[in-house]
Design an enzyme around this catalytic site. Structure first.
Site, PDB file in Angstrom:
ATOM      1  N   ARG A 218       0.845  -1.211   0.000  1.00 18.52           N
ATOM      2  CA  ARG A 218       0.000   0.000   0.000  1.00 18.52           C
ATOM      3  C   ARG A 218       0.874   1.252   0.000  1.00 18.52           C
ATOM      4  NH1 ARG A 218      -4.400   0.250   4.643  1.00 18.52           N
ATOM      5  NH2 ARG A 218      -2.567   0.712   5.910  1.00 18.52           N
TER       6      ARG A 218
ATOM      7  N   LYS B  10      -2.696   6.432   1.779  1.00 17.91           N
ATOM      8  CA  LYS B  10      -2.558   6.976   3.131  1.00 17.91           C
ATOM      9  C   LYS B  10      -1.742   8.273   3.103  1.00 17.91           C
ATOM     10  CE  LYS B  10      -2.363   4.548   7.491  1.00 17.91           C
ATOM     11  NZ  LYS B  10      -3.587   5.035   8.071  1.00 17.91           N
TER      12      LYS B  10
HETATM   13  N1  PLP Z   1      -9.287   4.226   6.848  1.00 19.24           N
HETATM   14  C1  PLP Z   1      -8.431   5.187   7.194  1.00 19.24           C
HETATM   15  C2  PLP Z   1      -8.704   6.576   6.738  1.00 19.24           C
HETATM   16  C3  PLP Z   1      -7.301   4.891   7.962  1.00 19.24           C
HETATM   17  O1  PLP Z   1      -6.455   5.847   8.325  1.00 19.24           O
HETATM   18  C4  PLP Z   1      -7.093   3.552   8.361  1.00 19.24           C
HETATM   19  C5  PLP Z   1      -5.925   3.209   9.164  1.00 19.24           C
HETATM   20  O2  PLP Z   1      -4.924   2.808   8.681  1.00 19.24           O
HETATM   21  C6  PLP Z   1      -8.001   2.569   7.963  1.00 19.24           C
HETATM   22  C7  PLP Z   1      -9.091   2.933   7.208  1.00 19.24           C
HETATM   23  C8  PLP Z   1      -7.799   1.126   8.297  1.00 19.24           C
HETATM   24  O3  PLP Z   1      -6.744   0.569   7.572  1.00 19.24           O
HETATM   25  P1  PLP Z   1      -5.851  -0.589   8.167  1.00 19.24           P
HETATM   26  O4  PLP Z   1      -6.783  -1.654   8.567  1.00 19.24           O
HETATM   27  O5  PLP Z   1      -4.955  -0.987   7.073  1.00 19.24           O
HETATM   28  O6  PLP Z   1      -5.148  -0.025   9.340  1.00 19.24           O
HETATM   29  C1  COI Z   2      -4.022   3.149  11.773  1.00 15.03           C
HETATM   30  O1  COI Z   2      -4.991   2.441  12.096  1.00 15.03           O
HETATM   31  O2  COI Z   2      -2.893   2.720  11.610  1.00 15.03           O
HETATM   32  C2  COI Z   2      -4.194   4.558  11.555  1.00 15.03           C
HETATM   33  O3  COI Z   2      -3.558   5.061  10.707  1.00 15.03           O
HETATM   34  C3  COI Z   2      -5.110   5.268  12.390  1.00 15.03           C
HETATM   35  C4  COI Z   2      -4.716   6.654  12.766  1.00 15.03           C
HETATM   36  C5  COI Z   2      -3.929   6.787  13.991  1.00 15.03           C
HETATM   37  C6  COI Z   2      -4.437   7.590  11.696  1.00 15.03           C
END
Ligand code: PLP
Ligand code: COI
Length: 341
Positions: A86, A188
């Site tokens: 990602r 991200k």
């Molecule tokens: N959506 C957003 C905007 C996020 O910042 C995150 C955190 O990383 C997620 C969803 C969930 O993604 P992940 O499960 O890869 O942490």
């Molecule tokens: C995560 O779940 O890793 C996030 O990025 C959440 C947040 C602290 C931005």
């Protein structure tokens, strides 16, 4: 010299907040060149040009992942190769040189190893790993920076939402959007987060834990929660917003879908109308920081939907248990999701 003394930290009162740890990884890359091997160094402030791409134009992204200690003393990561991939997708979208999966994973392992004394004991928290890639070179015009930095630090953390597995109250924003088609919502990018701070702070001052964002075109389909993906359950079918480029393709989201299907549930990745979600039986959000957090209620345009009689929904609990059992090494990891350090 690595400090292997115990940190003075009360593991039982950990929250999702910053604690300075010992060591960090850092590497640089010239635009058009290759990433240097990088080095581990003591955690320290950076020296950066006031004209750097990241400070001036937000050219940067971050990742978030966790290491956990299992009961039998192993140190487990969770699907870290997907964070690597990602981040590479994000780099391409933001005009930055991608870090190879091999380099990314190697650096993650080094950071966990050299901060191992900050890894909470089994079941009492996690070591949150924060990779960053950003334009550190000076640039005045709006264009990719001439130099990039890849950095990883780590912080011991507890629950993202106050109260851990207690159901949270969320508010749907009719006023603000997080991302629009063609924008950067699907990666991200650091710039995705600052515009959510004020809406989130306002919602918190009204007693909500976070905002739910709707899509920016129709203003009716759920996108995601501030920093986690959204799920709801109705008549035992699990629904989650489809990936259309405006929401983050969460690794917890992907894992929850795969796990739910393996448990025999039907999962639909689709458009989730907020009106439909308000009639669901259960709702929860999923993310690295949030893990699986049950949603107790959602407010939208003056109406409030309550889920699972204020408790944790049955399917939410089942998925939480199944997922965290794998993450914490309590059950055999049939999926191969938890490589050891
Ligand atoms: N959506 C957003 C905007 C996020 O910042 C995150 C955190 O990383 C997620 C969803 C969930 O993604 P992940 O499960 O890869 O942490
Ligand atoms: C995560 O779940 O890793 C996030 O990025 C959440 C947040 C602290 C931005």
């Amino acid at each position: 010299m690595l400090d292997d003394s115990k940190p003075s930290i009360d593991w039982d009162s950990l929250t999702f907040s910053f604690t300075e740890t010992d060591r960090m990884f850092i590497s640089k890359c010239e635009q058009g060149g290759e990433w240097e091997d990088g080095i581990m160094q003591d955690y320290q402030d950076l020296r950066i040009s006031p004209a750097s791409g990241v400070i001036n134009y937000g050219q940067g992204l971050f990742e978030g992942m966790k290491a956990r200690r299992s009961e039998d003393g192993r140190v487990l990561l969770f699907r870290p190769e997907f964070n690597a991939r990602r981040s590479a997708d994000g780099c391409r979208r933001l005009g930055m040189p991608p870090v190879s999966e091999e380099m990314f994973l190697d650096a993650v392992r080094k950071v966990v190893k050299e901060n191992i004394r900050w890894l909470p004991p089994c079941g009492r928290g996690e070591l949150y790993i924060r990779p960053l890639i950003f334009g550190s070179g000076a640039i005045l015009g709006v264009a990719p920076a001439p130099e990039y930095t890849f950095l990883i630090y780590a912080v011991p953390v507890g629950p993202y939402f106050k109260g851990g597995m207690n159901p949270i109250s969320l508010k749907v924003s009719d006023e603000y959007h997080r991302a629009a088609p063609g924008g950067s919502g699907g990666v991200k990018a650091i710039g995705n987060y600052a515009p959510g701070m004020m809406p989130s702070k306002n919602a918190k001052s009204e007693g909500y834990a976070e905002i739910i964002y709707l899509d920016a075109v129709n203003h009716r389909y759920i996108e995601e929660v501030g920093a986690a993906n959204f799920f709801c359950v109705k008549d035992k079918i699990i629904y989650t917003p489809e990936l259309t480029g405006t929401i983050l393709p969460g690794i917890t989201r992907m894992s929850t879908i795969e796990l739910a299907r393996s448990l025999g549930y039907e999962v639909q990745e689709t458009k989730v109308d907020v009106k439909f979600a308000m009639t669901a039986d259960e709702a929860f959000c999923a993310g690295t920081a949030a893990v699986i957090s049950p949603i107790g209620s959602i407010e939208h345009s003056g109406e409030v939907a309550h889920y699972s009689d204020g408790g944790i929904g049955e399917i939410t609990q089942e998925l939480y248990t199944a997922l965290t059992d794998i993450m914490n090494g309590r059950v055999e990891d049939k999926f191969g999701w938890t490589p050891e350090l």
